[in-house]
Design a protein around this motif. Structure first.
Motif, PDB file in Angstrom:
ATOM      1  N   VAL A 145      14.304  -0.668  -2.964  1.00  0.00           N
ATOM      2  CA  VAL A 145      13.613  -1.767  -3.470  1.00  0.00           C
ATOM      3  C   VAL A 145      13.323  -2.760  -2.232  1.00  0.00           C
ATOM      4  O   VAL A 145      14.259  -2.846  -1.284  1.00  0.00           O
ATOM      5  CB  VAL A 145      14.557  -2.687  -4.325  1.00  0.00           C
ATOM      6  N   GLY A 146      12.065  -3.269  -1.895  1.00  0.00           N
ATOM      7  CA  GLY A 146      11.616  -4.023  -0.915  1.00  0.00           C
ATOM      8  C   GLY A 146      11.024  -3.148   0.184  1.00  0.00           C
ATOM      9  O   GLY A 146      10.263  -3.934   1.157  1.00  0.00           O
ATOM     10  N   ASP A 147      10.969  -1.874   0.377  1.00  0.00           N
ATOM     11  CA  ASP A 147      10.447  -0.964   1.190  1.00  0.00           C
ATOM     12  C   ASP A 147       8.874  -1.211   0.912  1.00  0.00           C
ATOM     13  O   ASP A 147       8.445  -1.400   0.078  1.00  0.00           O
ATOM     14  CB  ASP A 147      10.916   0.448   1.156  1.00  0.00           C
ATOM     15  N   THR A 148       8.275  -1.203   2.227  1.00  0.00           N
ATOM     16  CA  THR A 148       6.818  -1.219   2.163  1.00  0.00           C
ATOM     17  C   THR A 148       6.225   0.093   2.655  1.00  0.00           C
ATOM     18  O   THR A 148       6.775   0.665   3.549  1.00  0.00           O
ATOM     19  CB  THR A 148       6.068  -2.313   2.843  1.00  0.00           C
ATOM     20  N   ALA A 149       4.936   0.421   2.273  1.00  0.00           N
ATOM     21  CA  ALA A 149       4.329   1.696   2.957  1.00  0.00           C
ATOM     22  C   ALA A 149       2.795   1.344   3.256  1.00  0.00           C
ATOM     23  O   ALA A 149       2.420   0.635   2.146  1.00  0.00           O
ATOM     24  CB  ALA A 149       4.613   2.902   2.021  1.00  0.00           C
ATOM     25  N   THR A 150       2.342   1.834   4.086  1.00  0.00           N
ATOM     26  CA  THR A 150       0.940   1.446   4.296  1.00  0.00           C
ATOM     27  C   THR A 150       0.046   2.971   4.496  1.00  0.00           C
ATOM     28  O   THR A 150       0.647   3.792   5.274  1.00  0.00           O
ATOM     29  CB  THR A 150       0.553   0.583   5.588  1.00  0.00           C
ATOM     30  N   ARG A 151      -1.162   2.983   3.765  1.00  0.00           N
ATOM     31  CA  ARG A 151      -1.691   4.312   3.662  1.00  0.00           C
ATOM     32  C   ARG A 151      -3.321   3.850   3.966  1.00  0.00           C
ATOM     33  O   ARG A 151      -3.569   2.809   3.402  1.00  0.00           O
ATOM     34  CB  ARG A 151      -1.688   4.709   2.203  1.00  0.00           C
ATOM     35  N   LYS A 152      -3.884   4.715   4.967  1.00  0.00           N
ATOM     36  CA  LYS A 152      -5.281   4.446   4.991  1.00  0.00           C
ATOM     37  C   LYS A 152      -5.932   5.882   4.593  1.00  0.00           C
ATOM     38  O   LYS A 152      -5.471   7.056   4.897  1.00  0.00           O
ATOM     39  CB  LYS A 152      -5.414   4.024   6.685  1.00  0.00           C
TER      40      LYS A 152
END
Length: 157
Positions: free
Chosen positions: A62-69
């Motif tokens: 919980v709280g983790d972020t991920a960025t995808r392009k």
């Protein structure tokens, strides 16, 4: 006499009632099809729970972020924004029209599969979805995870 006064002022009152009303800014036009181009989506894990009373078999917390392009040329490309990088997912549904996104996938994983689903809205250059992922493994580790994802169109591919 009061009736005569009312009759005299009635047209003035009616005209006053027709005055300008406060105008709201126009909503941006929503494209019929999901806008093609280079997109970036950032998701944050809002909840994560075991569904089999074991430790969830996922590295996220919980709280983790991920960025995808990803370069999106068609609604069929949306999996790249909503699933793990490099996952070989099967598309179950890929509805993305009239400003709405509702997609579902089945992705093989060690000992079973995960089922990410995205539900939300888009404009010509923004995206906001809720990602719900569940799993089914032959052993322990089944989970349900909810993420909030926001995205923006960066330009052409």
């Amino acid at each position: 006499m009061s009736r005569a006064l009312m009759m005299a002022f009635a047209p003035a009152l009616l005209l006053a009632a027709c005055g300008e009303t406060e105008q709201k800014p126009a909503e941006p036009a929503v494209p019929t099809a999901f806008p093609t181009g280079q997109w970036e989506v950032t998701s944050t894990v809002e909840s994560l729970a075991s569904t089999d009373k074991s430790t969830p078999a996922v590295a996220a917390k919980v709280g983790d972020t991920a960025t995808r392009k990803a370069c999106i040329t068609d609604a069929k490309d949306l999996a790249a924004l909503f699933t793990s990088a490099g996952a070989k997912c099967t598309t179950i549904s890929d509805y993305a029209r009239q400003g709405r996104v509702n997609t579902a996938y089945q992705c093989p994983a060690k000992g079973g599969f995960t089922s990410p689903m995205a539900n939300g809205r888009y404009t010509a250059d923004t995206l906001e979805v809720q990602l719900d992922t569940s799993s089914r493994f032959s052993g322990a580790g089944d989970f349900q995870m909810r993420e909030k994802a926001t995205g923006k169109r960066l330009g052409d591919c």
